[in-house]
Structure formats: C-alpha cells, structure tokens
Design a protein around this motif. Structure first.
Motif, PDB file in Angstrom:
ATOM      1  N   GLY A  19      24.582  74.090  40.300  1.00 25.39           N
ATOM      2  CA  GLY A  19      23.709  74.654  41.329  1.00 25.39           C
ATOM      3  C   GLY A  19      23.600  76.162  41.196  1.00 25.39           C
ATOM      4  N   HIS A  20      24.711  76.806  40.869  1.00 22.30           N
ATOM      5  CA  HIS A  20      24.688  78.262  40.690  1.00 22.30           C
ATOM      6  C   HIS A  20      23.787  78.650  39.517  1.00 22.30           C
ATOM      7  N   GLN A  21      23.915  77.948  38.399  1.00 23.59           N
ATOM      8  CA  GLN A  21      23.075  78.256  37.234  1.00 23.59           C
ATOM      9  C   GLN A  21      21.603  78.054  37.555  1.00 23.59           C
ATOM     10  N   LEU A  22      21.278  76.971  38.246  1.00 24.34           N
ATOM     11  CA  LEU A  22      19.888  76.724  38.641  1.00 24.34           C
ATOM     12  C   LEU A  22      19.400  77.804  39.593  1.00 24.34           C
ATOM     13  N   SER A  23      20.262  78.258  40.502  1.00 21.78           N
ATOM     14  CA  SER A  23      19.845  79.296  41.459  1.00 21.78           C
ATOM     15  C   SER A  23      19.507  80.602  40.745  1.00 21.78           C
ATOM     16  N   LEU A  24      20.133  80.851  39.594  1.00 19.79           N
ATOM     17  CA  LEU A  24      19.810  82.048  38.811  1.00 19.79           C
ATOM     18  C   LEU A  24      18.431  81.936  38.157  1.00 19.79           C
ATOM     19  N   LEU A  25      18.013  80.714  37.861  1.00 28.90           N
ATOM     20  CA  LEU A  25      16.708  80.479  37.223  1.00 28.90           C
ATOM     21  C   LEU A  25      15.551  80.443  38.224  1.00 28.90           C
ATOM     22  N   VAL A  26      15.831  80.073  39.474  1.00 32.37           N
ATOM     23  CA  VAL A  26      14.771  79.911  40.481  1.00 32.37           C
ATOM     24  C   VAL A  26      13.854  81.132  40.577  1.00 32.37           C
ATOM     25  N   PRO A  27      14.391  82.370  40.700  1.00 31.57           N
ATOM     26  CA  PRO A  27      13.463  83.499  40.846  1.00 31.57           C
ATOM     27  C   PRO A  27      12.651  83.814  39.586  1.00 31.57           C
ATOM     28  N   LEU A  28      13.017  83.198  38.475  1.00 31.75           N
ATOM     29  CA  LEU A  28      12.312  83.429  37.213  1.00 31.75           C
ATOM     30  C   LEU A  28      11.256  82.366  36.937  1.00 31.75           C
ATOM     31  N   ALA A  29      11.134  81.396  37.826  1.00 33.70           N
ATOM     32  CA  ALA A  29      10.236  80.258  37.619  1.00 33.70           C
ATOM     33  C   ALA A  29       8.938  80.434  38.403  1.00 33.70           C
ATOM     34  N   GLY A  30       7.857  79.983  37.785  1.00 35.95           N
ATOM     35  CA  GLY A  30       6.549  79.940  38.437  1.00 35.95           C
ATOM     36  C   GLY A  30       5.893  78.606  38.118  1.00 35.95           C
ATOM     37  N   ARG A  31       4.633  78.492  38.470  1.00 37.63           N
ATOM     38  CA  ARG A  31       3.890  77.256  38.199  1.00 37.63           C
ATOM     39  C   ARG A  31       2.629  77.590  37.407  1.00 37.63           C
ATOM     40  N   SER A  32       2.248  76.667  36.540  1.00 36.80           N
ATOM     41  CA  SER A  32       1.019  76.810  35.750  1.00 36.80           C
ATOM     42  C   SER A  32       0.271  75.491  35.748  1.00 36.80           C
ATOM     43  N   THR A  33      -1.046  75.598  35.648  1.00 38.34           N
ATOM     44  CA  THR A  33      -1.907  74.436  35.456  1.00 38.34           C
ATOM     45  C   THR A  33      -2.806  74.725  34.267  1.00 38.34           C
ATOM     46  N   PHE A  34      -2.895  73.763  33.359  1.00 36.28           N
ATOM     47  CA  PHE A  34      -3.774  73.862  32.200  1.00 36.28           C
ATOM     48  C   PHE A  34      -4.741  72.682  32.256  1.00 36.28           C
ATOM     49  N   HIS A  35      -5.971  72.922  31.885  1.00 38.27           N
ATOM     50  CA  HIS A  35      -6.988  71.873  31.893  1.00 38.27           C
ATOM     51  C   HIS A  35      -7.247  71.392  30.475  1.00 38.27           C
ATOM     52  N   ALA A  36      -7.826  70.224  30.340  1.00 33.70           N
ATOM     53  CA  ALA A  36      -8.114  69.644  29.026  1.00 33.70           C
ATOM     54  C   ALA A  36      -8.830  70.664  28.151  1.00 33.70           C
TER      55      ALA A  36
END
Length: 158
Positions: A19-36
């Motif tokens: 959980g600690h390791q994942l919590s370090l990654l959370v602020p570095l994560a975003g979302r993307s959408t790609f279309h065909a």
C-alpha cells in the motif's frame, strides 16, 4: 474520477506492491484515452511516459522502409505500454497505435525514475517487472518475424 491506491492495486502489473509503494505512485498517475488510429508514440521519438491499459487494444509496430508499419504485437488490456522511458537513451524502440478506443493509466517517466532512485525497494520491484515485459516483447517480436519469414518461404536459420 481520481486515481487512488485501490485503483492502482487493481492493476495486474502492480499486483503485490505494498500500500505504501502504491501510495507513492498515486500522485504520479493520470488518465489517457486514445481513439482508433491514434498514434500514441513513434519509434525513435523521446520516451517519457508509460501506460497501464485498462481497456482497449494497441498495436506495437515498427516502420519498415518501403513497407510501412509492421505490426509486432497486439496488446490487449490489461497490459503495460511503454518500457523505453526507463532506460537511456529514453527513445521508443517500437511505435504504438490504438486499435480501438483505449483507456489507460498514464505515468510520466522522469518523476517515476526519480521515485525509483529514491526508493530502492520500489525501484527493484518495478524495474524487474519492466524487464519481464521487455523480455516478453522481444520474444513476441522474434516469433512474429519468424512467422513472416516462414510465410514468405525464407529460411530462418543463418
């Protein structure tokens, strides 16, 4: 929708991280959408991100002069897209294009590299996982090239 530890914990690539390791990654994560048809990155361009595909499909390809793009592998979610951001010279070894609408969690490479340097345990965990992905991709590319050689009637041994 915000990204949480639970969001990351649901990703097979990150399975087993604390959980600690994942919590370090959370602020570095975003979302993307790609279309065909969206070109996500081009072979040889600067590699500065990676993605965890949550839905959709992506082709890994290589541009072959006089032929166009040669598809090396089709990635289906859940999958990791992008390994070249981790190792110098930080250039994409393949290209990638979305086959259909694809959703992904996005990570910016330089801050993740800094995090991996500052947290050796997490660095070991993610580097080992990316090396495994790279080995799988190399094997898939070799298999695809051998299949094409056989289909064209070429000998596959030297």
């Amino acid at each position: 929708m915000s990204i949480t530890v639970e969001t990351l914990a649901g990703q097979p690539f990150l399975d087993g991280l604390t959980g600690h390791q994942l919590s370090l990654l959370v602020p570095l994560a975003g979302r993307s959408t790609f279309h065909a048809g969206d070109r996500i990155f081009r072979e040889g361009a600067t590699a500065d991100q990676f993605w965890l595909l949550t839905s959709g499909h992506v082709y890994l390809d290589s541009e072959v002069p006089g032929y166009g793009y040669f598809v090396l592998e089709k990635l289906r979610s859940p999958a990791v897209l992008g390994c070249s951001w981790l190792f110098p010279p930080y250039r994409w070894q393949f290209g990638a294009v979305s086959v259909d609408t694809t959703h992904a969690l996005t990570f910016d490479g330089p801050p993740v590299r800094a995090l991996l340097q500052s947290d050796p345990g997490l660095g070991y965990q993610l580097t080992t996982r990316f090396l495994h992905v790279m080995g799988d991709r190399l094997h898939a590319a070799r298999r695809r090239l051998a299949d094409c050689q056989r289909a064209a009637g070429h000998r596959t041994e030297l």
